[in-house]
Motif scaffolding. Sequence first.
Motif: not given
Length: 388
Positions: A10-12, A73-75, A90-92, A101-104
């Motif tokens: 998880v990154a932000f 919508a954001y990703g 999976y990736s979001v 930006t990778l979220l999860v």
Amino acid sequence: MKKRIISIVVAFCLCSTLVPATAIDSDSVAVQDSAQIADVQSIAQTNFSLNEDDVTMDAPETWIQVEDLEGRAYGVFSLLYDDFGEICGYSVVSTVGERPTLLVSGVGESAATHAKAIVAYSDDKPLIYQFPEVFITMESDEYYKICIDGSLELIEDTSMYESTVVDRLYTSSNIVPQSRETIYGSLDDWDEGMFVPITNNRTTYYGGNQKWLVDEGISEKYADKACAAIAAANMFYYLSTHISTMKNLYTKSGITKSQFSAFQREVYDYVTPSPVGIPFGTVFASGVEKYASSRGVSLKGEFWDGSWNETNVINYIRTGLNKERPVMVISWNTAIPELVTHWVTATRLYNDGTGNKLVVSTYGSKFTFDFSLWVNEFSAYRGALYFN
């Protein structure tokens, strides 16, 4: 409900020039720019620190637009594939800002099951991901959590998933330092109010408490030695509510303090301490297996005999947690006072950017400790054990 994922990252990170997510076409859910496609793919296919397998991302035309509960919508959500072309997770990825930006992201058998369910429930519907909590779908104007095993769970109160993340993505004009958390393993319902949520008036406990056994007729001396029975009781309740074939492990009509206290007493008769407690995993497992058998459930200890080092112990614990199995952890001597000569129930293992941390239930409370210290210090005996 039930989990899990070999590794989650998880990154932000917010940039100073954030803009709306115009990279997504709301109808086709496609990223418009080839450079952005490459960026998203590169980020979403990032290898995890504990997962050496290569993964590839699904084709851009299959990506699913991700919204929050307010419809913003954001990703994008994408399936990941392994070397054999099989879905492995999976990736979001957030498409708001200068760069994706990778979220999860999750990889593993349970992550693949979860991913397939998410895709199935997103057919002709918005995919709501209230980062970092939960994937949500709508059925008949009601919200449902998409659980790890593919089932749906009605969300009666969406406010429990309130998040300011998307607000910050769209409106922040300040540089926010990057916050990166690596979750090695976690129960689906690990947090307070979800993991063994025993209630007493306005108090909600995080699992059972061996001191309650005194009210059930156990002497204070033996109640003090009964931590293994309480760790087992926590596990039995969690498995009964998260694994469909294990419902009989806990059959009380509710989970009030009085009900769970009585349940702890029942478990105590099988996981019975000696004058020095239950010092070894084999003795603990024998009692657990006998209790489960008395309820018509087959449980076997998944013993691990690898060499004791931090990587191996992380791999073992994360495997159990990601299979929705609470992990029993024991210490004899340790520099962490809360763990001395004590069994606890582990629910989550992660790195918060400062070091590895393990979340456990002990004496009815949630406790987070320095996992690296516990693993690497000298001790006469330490162990971890989960059950299949």
